[in-house]
Structures are given as C-alpha cells and as structure tokens.
Enzyme design. Structure first.
Site, PDB file in Angstrom:
ATOM      1  N   TYR A 142      39.130  50.475  33.895  1.00  0.00           N
ATOM      2  CA  TYR A 142      38.189  51.450  34.461  1.00  0.00           C
ATOM      3  C   TYR A 142      37.580  52.345  33.380  1.00  0.00           C
ATOM      4  O   TYR A 142      36.506  52.909  33.580  1.00  0.00           O
ATOM      5  CB  TYR A 142      38.891  52.342  35.487  1.00  0.00           C
ATOM      6  CG  TYR A 142      38.921  51.785  36.882  1.00  0.00           C
ATOM      7  CD1 TYR A 142      39.526  50.561  37.153  1.00  0.00           C
ATOM      8  CD2 TYR A 142      38.361  52.483  37.948  1.00  0.00           C
ATOM      9  CE1 TYR A 142      39.567  50.054  38.433  1.00  0.00           C
ATOM     10  CE2 TYR A 142      38.399  51.987  39.230  1.00  0.00           C
ATOM     11  CZ  TYR A 142      39.010  50.780  39.472  1.00  0.00           C
ATOM     12  OH  TYR A 142      39.049  50.284  40.749  1.00  0.00           O
ATOM     13  N   LYS A 192      49.836  40.882  34.330  1.00  0.00           N
ATOM     14  CA  LYS A 192      49.583  39.466  34.050  1.00  0.00           C
ATOM     15  C   LYS A 192      49.985  39.205  32.600  1.00  0.00           C
ATOM     16  O   LYS A 192      49.149  38.907  31.742  1.00  0.00           O
ATOM     17  CB  LYS A 192      48.098  39.135  34.277  1.00  0.00           C
ATOM     18  CG  LYS A 192      47.688  39.089  35.746  1.00  0.00           C
ATOM     19  CD  LYS A 192      47.995  37.750  36.414  1.00  0.00           C
ATOM     20  CE  LYS A 192      47.104  36.642  35.871  1.00  0.00           C
ATOM     21  NZ  LYS A 192      47.529  35.321  36.429  1.00  0.00           N
ATOM     22  N   ASP A 225      49.174  38.218  40.506  1.00  0.00           N
ATOM     23  CA  ASP A 225      48.662  37.257  41.506  1.00  0.00           C
ATOM     24  C   ASP A 225      49.783  36.840  42.451  1.00  0.00           C
ATOM     25  O   ASP A 225      49.603  36.783  43.670  1.00  0.00           O
ATOM     26  CB  ASP A 225      47.996  36.051  40.825  1.00  0.00           C
ATOM     27  CG  ASP A 225      48.882  35.353  39.803  1.00  0.00           C
ATOM     28  OD1 ASP A 225      49.909  35.944  39.376  1.00  0.00           O
ATOM     29  OD2 ASP A 225      48.557  34.217  39.415  1.00  0.00           O
ATOM     30  N   ASP A 249      44.238  48.897  42.409  1.00  0.00           N
ATOM     31  CA  ASP A 249      43.113  49.048  43.332  1.00  0.00           C
ATOM     32  C   ASP A 249      43.136  47.910  44.354  1.00  0.00           C
ATOM     33  O   ASP A 249      43.040  48.127  45.561  1.00  0.00           O
ATOM     34  CB  ASP A 249      41.808  49.035  42.528  1.00  0.00           C
ATOM     35  CG  ASP A 249      40.584  49.185  43.414  1.00  0.00           C
ATOM     36  OD1 ASP A 249      40.612  50.042  44.318  1.00  0.00           O
ATOM     37  OD2 ASP A 249      39.606  48.440  43.205  1.00  0.00           O
ATOM     38  N   ASP A 253      44.621  47.891  48.571  1.00  0.00           N
ATOM     39  CA  ASP A 253      43.812  47.541  49.754  1.00  0.00           C
ATOM     40  C   ASP A 253      44.527  46.486  50.577  1.00  0.00           C
ATOM     41  O   ASP A 253      44.556  46.528  51.808  1.00  0.00           O
ATOM     42  CB  ASP A 253      42.438  46.984  49.336  1.00  0.00           C
ATOM     43  CG  ASP A 253      41.351  48.056  49.342  1.00  0.00           C
ATOM     44  OD1 ASP A 253      41.687  49.234  49.124  1.00  0.00           O
ATOM     45  OD2 ASP A 253      40.172  47.712  49.576  1.00  0.00           O
TER      46      ASP A 253
END
Ligand code: IPM
Ligand code: MG
Length: 368
Positions: A142, A192, A225, A249, A253
């Site tokens: 970000y 990751k 993932d 983020d 959700d």
C-alpha cells in the site's frame, strides 16, 4: 477531568447514515451511563474533496492526532472514480492510517447465532465462529516505493512495491501475540514465503518474536492462498490470524462474509500507546460506502455501532459497557430485527437504518 474526546468522520455513501445511529448510541452512554464524550465532527473522503479539493484537510489530520479516538464511516463513490489517484477519497483514509501510525488493524469475524443461516457456508461450519484478523496497516504494498505508472520502451508499466522492515513485522506480531493471550492463545501467520522475500522475512521475524517473548502462544505459519482456502473450508481452526496489509485486506473481506453480511463487521486500527497508555486509534466498519444503497435508509448500522463498542474496549477501558452494547446488538438480532442486507427468512420485513438504531437503543434501555 475533561471528557474523553472523539473525532467523528462520517465520510461518504452510507457513512453518514450509519454514523447517525452511532451518535445516538454515544448520546445514550452520556445520558444513561455517565460516560460523556466531547465529540467533534469533520469531513473525510469525497465530501472533503468536494469542499476543500483534498480528501483530508490538514486541519482534520491535526485534529485526528489530538483526540483520544477517531470514528470513521466510509469513503468513496463512483463520482470520484476518475479523480487523480493522489486526491481519491481512499487517500484520505490511507493518510489517517499512515500519519497516526496505526499499524495494527483488528478485524474480528464473529458469527452471531441468530445469523448462522445467513452465511453462504453451511451453518455448522460457521456457527460459533470467533476469529480475529490482525492486519498490518501502515506498510507493505500500500505504501512501498517505487510506485507509479511509468514509460518503459514503447509501453507503460505499473509498479508497486511490497516492502517490510523487521521492526514493522516485529511490532504487528507482538500485537497479535498479546491479543492471542487474551483469547485462545493461538496465532496463525500468513504470507507467501514460497514466492516472496518479504514473506520469508515475515515468517522469520514472527517466529523469533514468538520464541523470544511469547513461548506460551501456539504459532503456525500458512501460505496466504492456503489461508484463504482454509477460511472457507474450516474457519473455526483459527483464533488469531496475523498478516500483511494486502493479504489482510483480502482475507478480512472473506472472513467477514463467513458471518453472513459485510454489514456486521467492525474494526479497530491501533498505534503505539501514548504517554497516558492509550493507543492512537481509529475505529471503522469493514464495509465500504455502498453507493448503490446510499441515502435510502437501507444500510445496516451494526458494523459501525460495533466499531464504537471496540472503541469503548480498546481506547476507553470500558470493557463492561462494550459488552453491554454487543449484547444489545445480539439481543436485537435474536429478536429477528433485520436490515435489508440480512433477509432470507420467510415473512420478515426489513427495518430501516434508523429502525435498527431504535431497536438497539431499546435493548440498551432494557439492559439497565
Ligand atoms: C479496507 C478498504 C480500504 C483498504 C480501502 C477503502 C482503501 O478496502 O479498509 O479494507 O484497501 O484498506
Ligand atoms: Mg478492504
């Protein structure tokens, strides 16, 4: 002693509607629980851009740094889609997070019993769910440099940079371990590390913090993932999840939807403690500005109301009053009161945003 201070930034879209209900709740605590706040209100996002040509005026930023806590509604809307990136509504929110140094973003995903049928997952997979995602909020892709759209040969290239220092990882890891100790003492860290160097460093530092200072907390690591997959396969395996800004983020959700509606989930963004021991803090719902339903009285104010409950708990040391407010929300849901995002049962007529506020205030009165 003066009252604790709050800066309210309703923002855009459904932000002002849901914040109106929160202000009624704040007034209730002042009138009925002797817990008054000094409240100031200001603009953030598209509405600030309309008035000042910037999504966050410097004066608003200065106020945010002075108050005991900031409550924010939501920012953004289609009207602002074509603005230059530097003045988009979202930049106002990102500036608040960055300049207040709110590195630890707590996003609880809790499934209320009354809503277990609303999840897109089977009831037994989500019933009783109570997990906490700790999202790093002031660094990573970000904010990393270089960033931008550049010319390269005869085409353009878009660049963003994932960047984490050891100290940035260290401090958010600590906040996750501290939280875990007050819950079920389990942290799962997600990155990751199989493809990203920043992920390798993340994993190393989180493990080191655990081994050095939190040996009592159980720590596991997972690729993000796989984490997304596990969240929809068997979410109850998790207690606290700690992850970076972008993965957080997305995963939050996903976790939010497990609970039935994005309209239910609050968040707290916390920085380092001030001299008085109180962290710099901003509280906001996880949902966005929902321009499609803005101004229609359809929005669910619960996420924003529960964000105020988090403020009571994390900024004002009012855990009991926070629990009172959470219990009032739970009671109203158990009684079958539903905003339009929570429909699906036979014969239920939705209440308006204000109707939900009324019901929660009545439940608060009944709690006395
Ligand atoms: C969130 C939102 C924000 C983010 C946007 C509005 C900038 O999606 O808080 O999750 O990406 O962090
Ligand atoms: Mg988001």
């Amino acid at each position: 002693m003066s009252n604790p201070s709050l800066l309210i930034l309703p923002g855009d879209g459904i932000g002002p509607e849901v914040m109106t209900e929160v202000k009624r709740i704040i007034d209730w605590f002042g009138a009925k629980r002797d817990l008054a706040f000094d409240v100031e209100e200001d603009l953030v996002g598209g509405c600030a851009y309309d008035k000042h040509g910037t999504p966050l005026h410097d004066d608003t930023m200065a106020k945010a740094l002075q108050v005991d806590a900031v409550l924010l509604g939501a920012v953004g809307g289609p009207k602002y889609d074509n603005l230059d990136f530097s003045v988009k509504p979202e930049r106002g929110l990102l500036r608040l997070r960055k300049e207040m140094d709110l590195f630890s973003n707590l996003r609880p995903a809790q499934c209320f019993d009354a809503l277990a049928d609303f999840s897109s997952l089977k009831k037994d997979i989500v019933a009783g769910l109570d997990i906490m995602i700790v999202r790093e909020l002031t660094s990573g892709v970000y904010f990393g440099e270089p960033r931008g759209i550049f010319e390269e040969g005869n085409e353009r290239v878009g660049i963003n940079t994932q960047r984490y220092t050891e100290s940035e990882i260290d401090r958010v890891a600590r906040s996750a371990f501290e939280l875990a100790r007050r819950r079920n003492n389990k942290v799962c860290s997600m990155e990751k590390a199989n493809v990203m160097e920043s992920g390798i460093l993340w994993r190393e530092v989180v493990q080191k913090v655990r081994d050095t200072d939190y040996p009592d907390v159980e720590l596991t690591h997972m690729y993000a993932d796989n984490g997304a997959m596990q969240l929809v396969r068997a979410p109850k395996q998790f207690d606290v999840i700690v992850t970076d800004n972008l993965f957080g983020d997305i995963l939050s959700d996903c976790a939010a939807m497990l609970t039935g509606s994005l309209g239910m989930l609050p968040s707290a963004s916390l920085g380092a403690p001030n001299a008085d021991g109180r962290p710099k803090a901003l509280y906001e719902p996880v949902h966005g500005s929902a321009p499609d339903i803005a101004g229609q009285g359809k929005a669910n104010p619960i996420a924003c109301i529960l964000s105020f409950a988090m403020a009571l708990r994390y900024s004002f040391d009012q855990g009991e009053e926070a629990a009172r407010l959470e219990a009032a929300v739970e009671k109203v849901l158990a009684d079958g009161v539903r905003t339009a995002d929570l429909l699906g049962e036979e014969g239920v007529t939705p209440v308006s945003t204000t109707g939900m506020g009324d019901a929660i205030l009545a439940a608060l009165d009944a709690s006395l």
